[in-house]
Scaffold this motif. Structure first.
Motif, PDB file in Angstrom:
ATOM      1  N   TRP A   1       5.673  11.533  -7.978  1.00  0.00           N
ATOM      2  CA  TRP A   1       5.779  10.080  -7.820  1.00  0.00           C
ATOM      3  C   TRP A   1       6.072   9.414  -9.164  1.00  0.00           C
ATOM      4  CZ3 TRP A   1       6.297   6.534  -4.116  1.00  0.00           C
ATOM      5  CH2 TRP A   1       6.084   5.199  -4.456  1.00  0.00           C
ATOM      6  N   ALA A   2       7.192   8.707  -9.230  1.00  0.00           N
ATOM      7  CA  ALA A   2       7.594   7.875 -10.372  1.00  0.00           C
ATOM      8  C   ALA A   2       7.791   8.639 -11.674  1.00  0.00           C
ATOM      9  CB  ALA A   2       6.586   6.750 -10.601  1.00  0.00           C
ATOM     10  N   ALA A   3       7.737   9.960 -11.646  1.00  0.00           N
ATOM     11  CA  ALA A   3       7.901  10.739 -12.875  1.00  0.00           C
ATOM     12  C   ALA A   3       9.383  10.860 -13.222  1.00  0.00           C
ATOM     13  CB  ALA A   3       7.295  12.128 -12.709  1.00  0.00           C
ATOM     14  N   PRO A   4       9.767  10.556 -14.438  1.00  0.00           N
ATOM     15  CA  PRO A   4      11.167  10.747 -14.848  1.00  0.00           C
ATOM     16  C   PRO A   4      11.537  12.229 -14.795  1.00  0.00           C
ATOM     17  CG  PRO A   4       9.954   9.416 -16.445  1.00  0.00           C
ATOM     18  CD  PRO A   4       8.936  10.011 -15.520  1.00  0.00           C
ATOM     19  N   ILE A   5      12.753  12.530 -14.389  1.00  0.00           N
ATOM     20  CA  ILE A   5      13.148  13.937 -14.279  1.00  0.00           C
ATOM     21  C   ILE A   5      13.140  14.635 -15.637  1.00  0.00           C
ATOM     22  CG2 ILE A   5      14.408  13.867 -12.097  1.00  0.00           C
ATOM     23  CD1 ILE A   5      16.953  13.261 -13.570  1.00  0.00           C
TER      24      ILE A   5
ATOM     25  N   GLY B   1      13.804   4.289  -6.907  1.00  0.00           N
ATOM     26  CA  GLY B   1      12.695   3.519  -7.456  1.00  0.00           C
ATOM     27  C   GLY B   1      11.994   4.163  -8.618  1.00  0.00           C
ATOM     28  N   SER B   2      12.539   5.263  -9.140  1.00  0.00           N
ATOM     29  CA  SER B   2      11.943   5.906 -10.315  1.00  0.00           C
ATOM     30  C   SER B   2      13.042   6.282 -11.298  1.00  0.00           C
ATOM     31  CB  SER B   2      11.138   7.152  -9.916  1.00  0.00           C
ATOM     32  OG  SER B   2      11.977   8.109  -9.296  1.00  0.00           O
ATOM     33  N   GLY B   3      12.676   6.337 -12.568  1.00  0.00           N
ATOM     34  CA  GLY B   3      13.669   6.658 -13.578  1.00  0.00           C
ATOM     35  C   GLY B   3      14.817   5.671 -13.574  1.00  0.00           C
ATOM     36  N   LYS B   4      16.037   6.187 -13.641  1.00  0.00           N
ATOM     37  CA  LYS B   4      17.224   5.342 -13.677  1.00  0.00           C
ATOM     38  C   LYS B   4      17.801   5.053 -12.292  1.00  0.00           C
ATOM     39  CE  LYS B   4      18.612   6.987 -18.273  1.00  0.00           C
ATOM     40  NZ  LYS B   4      19.679   7.673 -19.053  1.00  0.00           N
ATOM     41  N   THR B   5      17.211   5.634 -11.255  1.00  0.00           N
ATOM     42  CA  THR B   5      17.692   5.381  -9.894  1.00  0.00           C
ATOM     43  C   THR B   5      17.092   4.074  -9.381  1.00  0.00           C
ATOM     44  OG1 THR B   5      17.893   7.746  -9.435  1.00  0.00           O
ATOM     45  CG2 THR B   5      17.853   6.266  -7.541  1.00  0.00           C
TER      46      THR B   5
ATOM     47  N   GLU C   1      15.673   0.923  -7.086  1.00  0.00           N
ATOM     48  CA  GLU C   1      14.751   0.894  -5.957  1.00  0.00           C
ATOM     49  C   GLU C   1      15.502   0.800  -4.632  1.00  0.00           C
ATOM     50  OE1 GLU C   1      11.944  -2.246  -6.320  1.00  0.00           O
ATOM     51  OE2 GLU C   1      10.856  -1.310  -7.979  1.00  0.00           O
ATOM     52  N   PRO C   2      14.907   1.300  -3.573  1.00  0.00           N
ATOM     53  CA  PRO C   2      15.496   1.105  -2.253  1.00  0.00           C
ATOM     54  C   PRO C   2      15.372  -0.360  -1.833  1.00  0.00           C
ATOM     55  CG  PRO C   2      13.323   2.072  -2.031  1.00  0.00           C
ATOM     56  CD  PRO C   2      13.618   2.032  -3.510  1.00  0.00           C
ATOM     57  N   LYS C   3      16.188  -0.767  -0.884  1.00  0.00           N
ATOM     58  CA  LYS C   3      16.143  -2.158  -0.425  1.00  0.00           C
ATOM     59  C   LYS C   3      14.892  -2.436   0.410  1.00  0.00           C
ATOM     60  CE  LYS C   3      21.162  -2.722  -0.429  1.00  0.00           C
ATOM     61  NZ  LYS C   3      22.373  -3.010   0.386  1.00  0.00           N
ATOM     62  N   ALA C   4      14.362  -1.395   1.027  1.00  0.00           N
ATOM     63  CA  ALA C   4      13.171  -1.531   1.877  1.00  0.00           C
ATOM     64  C   ALA C   4      12.230  -0.366   1.591  1.00  0.00           C
ATOM     65  CB  ALA C   4      13.569  -1.548   3.352  1.00  0.00           C
ATOM     66  N   PRO C   5      10.944  -0.518   1.884  1.00  0.00           N
ATOM     67  CA  PRO C   5      10.000   0.588   1.663  1.00  0.00           C
ATOM     68  C   PRO C   5      10.444   1.860   2.377  1.00  0.00           C
ATOM     69  CG  PRO C   5       8.818  -1.438   2.167  1.00  0.00           C
ATOM     70  CD  PRO C   5      10.263  -1.729   2.404  1.00  0.00           C
ATOM     71  N   MET C   6      10.240   2.994   1.717  1.00  0.00           N
ATOM     72  CA  MET C   6      10.649   4.276   2.287  1.00  0.00           C
ATOM     73  C   MET C   6       9.473   4.981   2.961  1.00  0.00           C
ATOM     74  SD  MET C   6      13.183   5.740  -0.725  1.00  0.00           S
ATOM     75  CE  MET C   6      13.595   7.237   0.180  1.00  0.00           C
ATOM     76  N   THR C   7       9.785   5.751   3.970  1.00  0.00           N
ATOM     77  CA  THR C   7       8.814   6.625   4.622  1.00  0.00           C
ATOM     78  C   THR C   7       9.094   8.064   4.170  1.00  0.00           C
ATOM     79  OG1 THR C   7      10.245   7.019   6.526  1.00  0.00           O
ATOM     80  CG2 THR C   7       8.781   5.104   6.630  1.00  0.00           C
TER      81      THR C   7
ATOM     82  N   GLU D   1       6.545  -4.396  -5.370  1.00  0.00           N
ATOM     83  CA  GLU D   1       6.060  -4.579  -3.997  1.00  0.00           C
ATOM     84  C   GLU D   1       6.680  -3.563  -3.046  1.00  0.00           C
ATOM     85  OE1 GLU D   1       3.555  -6.451  -2.878  1.00  0.00           O
ATOM     86  OE2 GLU D   1       3.242  -6.827  -5.013  1.00  0.00           O
ATOM     87  N   VAL D   2       7.980  -3.311  -3.183  1.00  0.00           N
ATOM     88  CA  VAL D   2       8.629  -2.373  -2.265  1.00  0.00           C
ATOM     89  C   VAL D   2       8.122  -0.950  -2.500  1.00  0.00           C
ATOM     90  CG1 VAL D   2      10.654  -1.853  -3.713  1.00  0.00           C
ATOM     91  CG2 VAL D   2      10.840  -1.701  -1.232  1.00  0.00           C
ATOM     92  N   MET D   3       7.818  -0.600  -3.746  1.00  0.00           N
ATOM     93  CA  MET D   3       7.319   0.737  -4.030  1.00  0.00           C
ATOM     94  C   MET D   3       5.832   0.869  -3.697  1.00  0.00           C
ATOM     95  SD  MET D   3      10.077   2.178  -4.694  1.00  0.00           S
ATOM     96  CE  MET D   3       9.411   3.823  -4.978  1.00  0.00           C
ATOM     97  N   LYS D   4       5.078  -0.244  -3.782  1.00  0.00           N
ATOM     98  CA  LYS D   4       3.685  -0.214  -3.331  1.00  0.00           C
ATOM     99  C   LYS D   4       3.629   0.110  -1.839  1.00  0.00           C
ATOM    100  CE  LYS D   4       1.492  -3.345  -6.673  1.00  0.00           C
ATOM    101  NZ  LYS D   4       0.929  -4.688  -6.925  1.00  0.00           N
ATOM    102  N   LYS D   5       4.485  -0.536  -1.069  1.00  0.00           N
ATOM    103  CA  LYS D   5       4.505  -0.282   0.372  1.00  0.00           C
ATOM    104  C   LYS D   5       4.973   1.141   0.663  1.00  0.00           C
ATOM    105  CE  LYS D   5       5.182  -5.147   1.593  1.00  0.00           C
ATOM    106  NZ  LYS D   5       6.123  -6.163   2.147  1.00  0.00           N
ATOM    107  N   THR D   6       5.896   1.632  -0.156  1.00  0.00           N
ATOM    108  CA  THR D   6       6.339   3.014  -0.020  1.00  0.00           C
ATOM    109  C   THR D   6       5.190   3.979  -0.276  1.00  0.00           C
ATOM    110  OG1 THR D   6       8.619   2.486  -0.665  1.00  0.00           O
ATOM    111  CG2 THR D   6       7.905   4.768  -0.948  1.00  0.00           C
ATOM    112  N   LEU D   7       4.420   3.719  -1.329  1.00  0.00           N
ATOM    113  CA  LEU D   7       3.286   4.585  -1.667  1.00  0.00           C
ATOM    114  C   LEU D   7       2.248   4.588  -0.553  1.00  0.00           C
ATOM    115  CD1 LEU D   7       2.114   6.433  -3.828  1.00  0.00           C
ATOM    116  CD2 LEU D   7       1.063   4.424  -4.885  1.00  0.00           C
ATOM    117  N   VAL D   8       1.989   3.421   0.023  1.00  0.00           N
ATOM    118  CA  VAL D   8       1.048   3.333   1.140  1.00  0.00           C
ATOM    119  C   VAL D   8       1.546   4.164   2.320  1.00  0.00           C
ATOM    120  CG1 VAL D   8       0.083   1.772   2.881  1.00  0.00           C
ATOM    121  CG2 VAL D   8       0.096   1.095   0.466  1.00  0.00           C
ATOM    122  N   ASN D   9       2.866   4.187   2.538  1.00  0.00           N
ATOM    123  CA  ASN D   9       3.450   4.975   3.632  1.00  0.00           C
ATOM    124  C   ASN D   9       3.234   6.470   3.438  1.00  0.00           C
ATOM    125  OD1 ASN D   9       4.426   2.711   4.978  1.00  0.00           O
ATOM    126  ND2 ASN D   9       6.469   2.854   4.082  1.00  0.00           N
TER     127      ASN D   9
END
Length: 253
Positions: free
Chosen positions: A27-31, A54-58, A60-66, A174-182
């Protein structure tokens, strides 16, 4: 390197030649965190390491990811680069993605060997104090929203909200918080018996994020697996005891 996947500019490392090793980071670790592994393996393998949305240079997604979204992301990445067969290696959340992917009736790529490093996928054991905090937070939020009690409980709730969750959660958008919760409340143990590949579990003996207990459970659940415990190491055993980690990895591959 960068590749466009469905409109998202995905940063990735492509290093070495030979059979493919697909490395999925935590999670969120740079490659770049995994460069020691990449350098080692690229002597004999082509190592591909995509940076997740949503991590490193990539971006964030437009919506939370599952978890299913992450599996599709990895499948799209492999298709884009023509990867049909590989060794799968995942750290932490990367391991969670691999477990989900390989438990499918038809995984997106052929795979004979898997390396899971301090992998996520087992629900954490939580003390009673954790649930006290959860219910206290929910009660404070309810009281902070009520007109009569808002002046009294509003500041308390705001303070609790700011201190809520892990450091990863607090640092996320916020979008990555919701992703983490998922992701964090998923129990993948029912899927593990379906993973038939030969699997090496590498675990730091002092890991507090995904404790050694999780690795022991995975060793019981995964049909063809073995657990190697890295001494004097935590959640990033390849950074904390490279000598033992690299020896175990070389022997398996």
């Amino acid at each position: 390197m960068t590749i466009d996947l469905n409109g998202l500019a995905v940063d990735y490392i492509d290093q070495g030649q030979g059979p493919v090793v697909l490395l999925l980071h935590g999670w969120a670790a740079p490659i770049a965190t995994y460069q020691c592994i990449i350098d080692r393996l690229s002597r004999k393998y082509r190592v591909l390491a995509p940076q997740m949305p949503g991590s490193g240079k990539t971006p964030e997604p437009k919506a939370p990811m599952t978890l299913e979204d992450y599996v599709r992301f990895v499948a799209d990445f492999c298709r884009a680069l023509g990867v049909e067969e590989c060794v799968l290696m995942g750290h932490s959340n990367g391991g969670r993605i691999i477990l989900s992917m390989l438990s499918q009736p038809t995984p997106p790529m052929r795979c004979r060997k898997v390396v899971l490093i301090d992998s996520a996928g087992v629900l954490p054991q939580r003390p009673a104090s954790y649930y006290v905090k959860v219910y206290s937070y929910k009660l404070a939020r309810k009281l902070a929203q009520a007109k009569v009690t808002k002046p009294l409980f509003g500041p308390l709730y705001e303070k609790m909200r700011q201190n809520r969750g892990s450091e990863d959660y607090r640092n996320a958008s916020e979008v990555m918080k919701k992703t983490l919760v998922n992701l964090v409340n998923l129990d993948l143990t029912p899927l593990m018996p379906q993973v038939k590949q030969s699997t090496l579990l590498i675990w730091g003996e002092n890991d507090t994020a995904t404790p050694l207990r999780d690795g022991q459970i995975m060793e019981q659940k995964l049909p063809d697996s073995g657990l190697a415990v890295i001494k004097n190491a935590g959640h990033f055993p390849f950074l904390e005891n490279w000598t033992q980690f690299s020896a175990v990895l070389d022997a398996f591959l």
